[in-house]
Write a protein that holds these residues in place. Structure first.
Motif, short mmCIF file in Angstrom:
data_model
loop_
_atom_site.label_atom_id
_atom_site.label_comp_id
_atom_site.label_asym_id
_atom_site.label_seq_id
_atom_site.Cartn_x
_atom_site.Cartn_y
_atom_site.Cartn_z
N VAL A 138 35.52 -65.81 -5.31
CA VAL A 138 35.78 -67.34 -5.89
C VAL A 138 35.47 -67.37 -7.40
N ALA A 139 36.39 -67.83 -8.09
CA ALA A 139 36.09 -68.26 -9.53
C ALA A 139 35.79 -69.71 -9.59
N GLY A 140 34.98 -69.86 -10.72
CA GLY A 140 34.95 -71.32 -10.92
C GLY A 140 35.46 -71.40 -12.53
N VAL A 141 36.18 -72.38 -12.88
CA VAL A 141 36.81 -72.52 -14.01
C VAL A 141 36.91 -74.08 -14.50
N ASP A 142 37.04 -74.35 -15.80
CA ASP A 142 36.63 -75.58 -16.02
C ASP A 142 37.65 -75.87 -17.52
N GLY A 143 38.71 -75.23 -17.57
CA GLY A 143 39.47 -75.42 -18.81
C GLY A 143 39.02 -74.84 -20.16
N LEU A 171 43.36 -88.49 -13.08
CA LEU A 171 42.40 -87.52 -13.28
C LEU A 171 42.96 -86.07 -12.57
N SER A 172 43.39 -86.39 -11.35
CA SER A 172 43.78 -85.27 -10.62
C SER A 172 45.04 -84.56 -11.04
N GLU A 173 45.96 -85.41 -11.59
CA GLU A 173 47.22 -84.91 -12.10
C GLU A 173 47.19 -84.11 -13.28
N VAL A 174 46.14 -84.54 -14.32
CA VAL A 174 45.80 -83.99 -15.47
C VAL A 174 45.29 -82.62 -15.33
N ARG A 175 43.95 -82.58 -14.49
CA ARG A 175 43.32 -81.47 -14.35
C ARG A 175 44.01 -80.33 -13.37
N THR A 176 45.21 -80.94 -12.57
CA THR A 176 45.74 -79.82 -11.83
C THR A 176 46.87 -79.29 -12.66
N MET A 208 46.23 -78.65 -15.97
CA MET A 208 45.19 -77.70 -16.79
C MET A 208 45.04 -76.49 -15.79
N LEU A 209 44.91 -76.77 -14.62
CA LEU A 209 44.37 -75.40 -13.58
C LEU A 209 45.48 -74.68 -13.51
N VAL A 212 46.16 -65.52 -4.67
CA VAL A 212 45.46 -66.61 -5.41
C VAL A 212 45.66 -68.05 -4.87
N GLN A 213 44.76 -68.68 -4.49
CA GLN A 213 44.70 -69.83 -4.13
C GLN A 213 44.04 -71.12 -5.10
N VAL A 214 44.48 -71.90 -5.53
CA VAL A 214 43.57 -72.79 -6.45
C VAL A 214 43.42 -74.04 -5.63
N SER A 215 42.20 -74.46 -6.14
CA SER A 215 41.48 -75.86 -5.56
C SER A 215 40.96 -76.77 -6.38
N LEU A 216 41.76 -77.89 -6.73
CA LEU A 216 41.26 -78.87 -7.54
C LEU A 216 40.28 -79.96 -6.86
#
Length: 291
Positions: free
Chosen positions: A151-156, A204-209, A211-212, A228-232
């Motif tokens: 698991v990797a934590g990202v924040d932009g 918020l979900s649209e913008v951050r997705t 970015m992710l 790879v699986q991405v989870s917002l």
């Protein structure tokens, strides 16, 4: 063995204390050296039992001899566990954290043991070392069944991207899946112009997705073999990452350092993961100028 797409430093540095609790970390260090095709350097710091300034050559010789014997046993254990490259040892006098920082110039990463979660002291090496070194640090606690998930934590941030790069390399080396988690509910950690996003969850979900996906795209191209699986998640980063780490072998976070004004302290999220995550935790530091 997977060939990484960059040049590595020559060794894995392991902080060894010879205790039974240190054994899972030794296994991890041996595995890292094998997967990466690097040498293993085992470092032990012997303890001086007297106050600073006290001189006793006999006691010092005994302490050093005990340290040498312990290191020889550590090297033997490493070879018995399958260390394929060169295994060398380094004996130094405490303090441990400063010694590992000084010995890490040629290290691709540093592996240390960690106390079980909720029992980790602020003064422990697993907490102090990631804030002081410019190498990734993997803190290993306990022996757990392999689940095949990182698991990797990202924040932009740039630090999040460095963590993501380290995590996908580990996934490629271990033939593991990678889950990239963005806990996006951080109204206290964004510039003022982004604050209106937190009044509109869909926006918020649209913008951050977006970015992710932008953060993950180049790494997917570089390592297409990694699942790879991405989870917002519209949760605080700490809660999102701890929930994801429940099924992981390794949790990888960057050290954004947003939670403190002290450059020798970790950021709030990375510190929380070291204290509370149920699995091994890798902290990938920001670039720091050499001392």
């Amino acid at each position: 063995m997977v060939a990484l797409s960059r040049v590595q430093r020559p060794n894995i540095l392991f902080g060894y204390d010879g205790t039974e609790e240190n054994e899972p970390a030794l296994r991890w260090a041996v595995e890292e050296s094998g997967l990466r095709g690097l040498d293993l350097v085992i470092c032990h710091c012997w303890h001086w039992p007297y106050p600073p300034g006290h001189v006793d050559a006999g006691v010092e010789a005994i302490a050093q001899r005990a340290g040498e014997n312990l290191l020889n046993e550590g090297a033997r254990r490493a070879r018995a566990l399958g260390a394929g490259g060169n295994v060398s040892t380094v004996l130094r006098r405490e303090p441990v954290t400063e010694t590992l920082v000084l010995e890490s110039d040629d290290a691709e990463l540093i592996v240390v043991g960690s106390h079980e979660r909720y029992n980790l002291l602020e003064a422990s090496t697993a907490v102090q070392l990631p804030a002081r070194t410019h190498r990734p640090v993997i803190a290993v606690r306990g022996a757990a069944a392999q689940r095949g998930l990182i698991v990797a934590g990202v924040d932009g941030s740039a630090g999040g991207d460095r963590a993501l790069g380290f995590a996908i390399e580990e996934a490629a080396l271990r033939d593991a899946g990678l889950r990239v988690v963005y806990g996006a509910w951080e109204p206290g950690a964004v510039p003022d112009h982004e604050l209106p996003l937190f009044a509109d969850a869909d926006k918020l979900s649209e913008v951050r997705t977006a970015m992710l996906e932008e953060a993950v795209r180049p790494w997917r191209r570089r390592y297409p073999q990694v699942r790879v699986q991405v989870s917002l998640l519209l949760e605080r980063p700490r809660e999102a990452l701890l929930e994801a780490a429940a099924d992981a072998d390794l949790l990888v976070v960057g050290d954004r350092g947003a939670g403190t004004l002290d450059p020798l302290l970790l950021g709030a999220t990375s510190s929380a993961m070291l204290h509370h995550a149920p699995c091994a935790v890798a902290v990938v530091p920001r670039p720091r100028p050499a001392a």
